[in-house]
Enzyme design. Structure first.
Site, PDB file in Angstrom:
ATOM      1  N   SER A 291       0.773  -1.503  -0.116  1.00  0.00           N
ATOM      2  CA  SER A 291      -0.247  -0.098  -0.109  1.00  0.00           C
ATOM      3  C   SER A 291       0.928   1.369   0.083  1.00  0.00           C
ATOM      4  O   SER A 291       0.353   2.322  -0.514  1.00  0.00           O
ATOM      5  CB  SER A 291      -1.028   0.014   1.129  1.00  0.00           C
ATOM      6  OG  SER A 291      -0.187  -0.013   2.529  1.00  0.00           O
ATOM      7  N   HIS A 319      -5.427  -5.271   0.104  1.00  0.00           N
ATOM      8  CA  HIS A 319      -5.473  -4.292  -1.175  1.00  0.00           C
ATOM      9  C   HIS A 319      -5.735  -4.937  -2.319  1.00  0.00           C
ATOM     10  O   HIS A 319      -6.167  -4.163  -3.454  1.00  0.00           O
ATOM     11  CB  HIS A 319      -4.605  -3.311  -1.125  1.00  0.00           C
ATOM     12  CG  HIS A 319      -4.228  -2.241  -0.174  1.00  0.00           C
ATOM     13  ND1 HIS A 319      -4.861  -0.986   0.037  1.00  0.00           N
ATOM     14  CD2 HIS A 319      -3.565  -2.324   1.168  1.00  0.00           C
ATOM     15  CE1 HIS A 319      -4.442  -0.517   1.098  1.00  0.00           C
ATOM     16  NE2 HIS A 319      -3.682  -1.308   1.820  1.00  0.00           N
ATOM     17  N   LYS A 351     -11.951  -2.647   2.036  1.00  0.00           N
ATOM     18  CA  LYS A 351     -11.368  -1.720   1.139  1.00  0.00           C
ATOM     19  C   LYS A 351     -12.421  -1.751  -0.223  1.00  0.00           C
ATOM     20  O   LYS A 351     -13.342  -0.981  -0.453  1.00  0.00           O
ATOM     21  CB  LYS A 351     -10.083  -1.974   0.676  1.00  0.00           C
ATOM     22  CG  LYS A 351      -9.083  -1.640   1.659  1.00  0.00           C
ATOM     23  CD  LYS A 351      -7.829  -2.119   1.639  1.00  0.00           C
ATOM     24  CE  LYS A 351      -7.034  -1.913   3.047  1.00  0.00           C
ATOM     25  NZ  LYS A 351      -7.480  -2.626   4.048  1.00  0.00           N
TER      26      LYS A 351
END
Length: 542
Positions: A291, A319, A351
């Site tokens: 990230s 992610h 996310k």
């Protein structure tokens, strides 16, 4: 040379041969990443900037000691001077004198859905960021380039929101119990079955907190006599979980397969320290998308090494799940690999799914073991029912089980937005890190003064972004991090890249570079140099 050029010398990859992978036989598609080296002058000036800040910090601490300047930070009382200190002055030095200068760039309160645009509560400070006051005003329609809302499911209207509302009416908000007591609802079991089907594994388990999914489950999987090989840029939750496990930890260079293989060879050849007994278990821990770097794990090579040296693989797809792959199933789907080759598949719902919590997927024996031994499973309160429903609804949309093409459309839009935004920034000459397909786009700032200036100037232009500096990044690699979403329109991305980054050169304070943001040295005039360098790397690699 750039960082990728250096990697080439070790047989890794070539910057200019974007279609060549380190081991092309393992890759089914081009694998392209770039990490331009920090220019020497910029590195020297950055160190000088931190040095000046440190000198003035010690001077201000001197003034505070003699009550010439008021100190707002917590400190020991005079009558407690003989006690064991609660606050270490040196440890708080960075907070007092460096972080406090730019603290206004973080913890900004929002008062809307964190979608493509967001509303911010306006706040002011009268004591240089020590405290803030709300003005009562709201900054409307700020383009949100900071949230991990990759597929745009963070919304308060639509099928997901309606289903979550219905679930709230049926189940309430909280469960008030753990899964192993009376907090195991049918919606939790439905969620876990759906996750397992989505990932292509035998079984899965859901947890109410993404951070705890790593930090509380790794200790249940490894212990004393085990070896954990961890990427140097792994998330703090992975690092904490590894430390809590009591296992021996060895760190390999980021995405460097030679470094990983050397550690594997040494581990097998030498065994445990002192006794030289074989390790009970060797666990390789990596992430799908990193990230802070925007890079993607070289999973085909990791799996090849894992199989060759009989190790286990723990893959954190926080992610990458939902954000990568033609079906949104993460980095495994992105590379077209078999999910069974990954022993422990971990990810979060915070996310791409617009919810909260995390999961672990794998063989049924693994999940059954975790249900009995994971601290997060035994002691944590069950996931909130409307949150579980949000995950179920969004995941079914991604899988196309809602009877529409909305999921496919969002996956395609995210991919197109990522490619478009990265290309725009690169064409404008900015230094950006990461993989071409990563929706995490770090734009390099380098100098400490630019961290605060960039965040403030962007907000003035109604753009909300995340700025990051030391200690979250190396001291000379401060950056702004953009997170691209399927909810962003082409006009929004143009606004960010063209209007707000390419400021008029007539402005003496903004000469075509935001606050003097460093431009890439990869100009046409240097193309021959880099091509020559690449051919030299090719010769050395061969």
């Amino acid at each position: 040379m750039s960082r990728l050029d250096k990697s080439c010398l070790n047989g890794m990859c070539l910057y200019f041969n974007q279609n060549a992978a380190p081991n092309s036989s393992l890759y089914k598609k081009p694998f392209s990443e770039s990490f331009e080296e920090t220019p020497l002058l910029v590195a020297v000036l950055t160190y000088m900037g931190y040095g000046i800040l440190t000198i003035f910090g010690y001077f201000r601490d001197f003034l505070r000691h003699w009550n010439i300047e008021k100190c707002h930070i917590a400190h020991e009382r005079e009558q407690q001077k003989d006690f064991v200190p609660l606050y270490q002055d040196f440890e708080n030095f960075y907070t007092r004198n460096l972080y406090m200068r730019i603290r206004d760039n973080w913890n900004r309160p929002i008062c809307s859905v964190p979608g493509a645009k967001v509303d911010l509560v306006e706040r002011v400070t009268h004591n240089y960021n020590w405290t803030f006051e709300h003005t009562g005003k709201v900054v409307k329609d700020v383009i949100n380039m900071g949230s991990y809302n990759y597929l745009g499911f963070a919304e308060n209207a639509g099928a997901c929101a309606s289903a979550a509302i219905e679930t709230t009416h049926a189940y309430g908000v909280g469960v008030a119990s753990t899964r192993c007591e009376i907090g195991n609802l049918d919606i939790h079991e439905e969620l876990e079955q759906l996750v397992a089907r989505f990932l292509g594994v035998e079984s899965s388990m859901a947890f109410g907190m993404g951070f705890a999914t790593n930090s509380m489950n790794i200790p249940a999987l490894t212990g004393k006599g085990c070896l954990i090989l961890s990427d140097e840029l792994n998330h703090a939750s992975l690092v904490l979980g590894a430390r809590l496990s009591g296992s021996t930890i060895r760190v390999f260079k980021h995405n460097n397969m030679q470094s990983l293989e050397k550690l594997l060879r040494d581990a097998i050849a030498h065994g445990q320290p002192r006794t030289h007994r074989p390790w009970k278990k060797i666990l390789i821990v990596v992430e799908g998308i990193y990230s802070m770097e925007g890079s993607i794990v070289r999973l085909p090579e990791v799996i090849a090494l894992k199989k060759r040296y009989k190790a286990y693989l723990y893959l954190d797809e926080a992610h990458s799940i939902g954000a990568l792959g033609p079906n949104g199933r993460g980095v495994v789907d992105y590379f077209g690999l078999d999910p069974k080759d990954v022993d422990i598949m971990m990810g979060t719902f915070t996310k791409s799914f617009g919810a909260a919590g995390g999961y672990i997927g794998g063989r049924k024996e693994l999940i059954d073991y975790l249900r009995c031994h994971s601290h997060s499973a035994l002691y944590a309160t069950s996931m909130s029912p409307p949150v579980a429903q949000q995950i179920i609804s969004s995941m079914k949309i991604i899988m196309g089980e809602d009877g529409s093409t909305l999921g496919k459309d969002r996956l395609r839009q995210l991919s197109e937005n990522t490619t478009y935004f990265r290309r725009k920034l690169r064409e404008m000459g900015f230094i950006i890190y990461g993989n071409d397909d990563s929706p995490v786009v770090p734009l390099m700032l380098y100098m400490p003064a630019k961290i605060g200036a960039f965040g403030r100037e962007m907000l003035k232009r109604n753009i909300g972004t995340v700025v990051v500096g030391f200690p979250a990044t190396p001291i000379i690699e401060s950056r702004a991090r953009f997170c691209v979403s399927a909810a962003h329109t082409r006009e929004m991305l143009d606004t960010v890249s063209l209007v707000n980054l390419q400021t008029p050169s007539s402005d003496p304070l903004h000469d075509g570079r935001v606050m003097g943001v460093r431009r890439s040295r990869r100009s046409v005039s240097q193309l021959i140099f880099y091509l020559t360098d690449s051919f030299m790397c090719l010769h050395l690699c061969v």
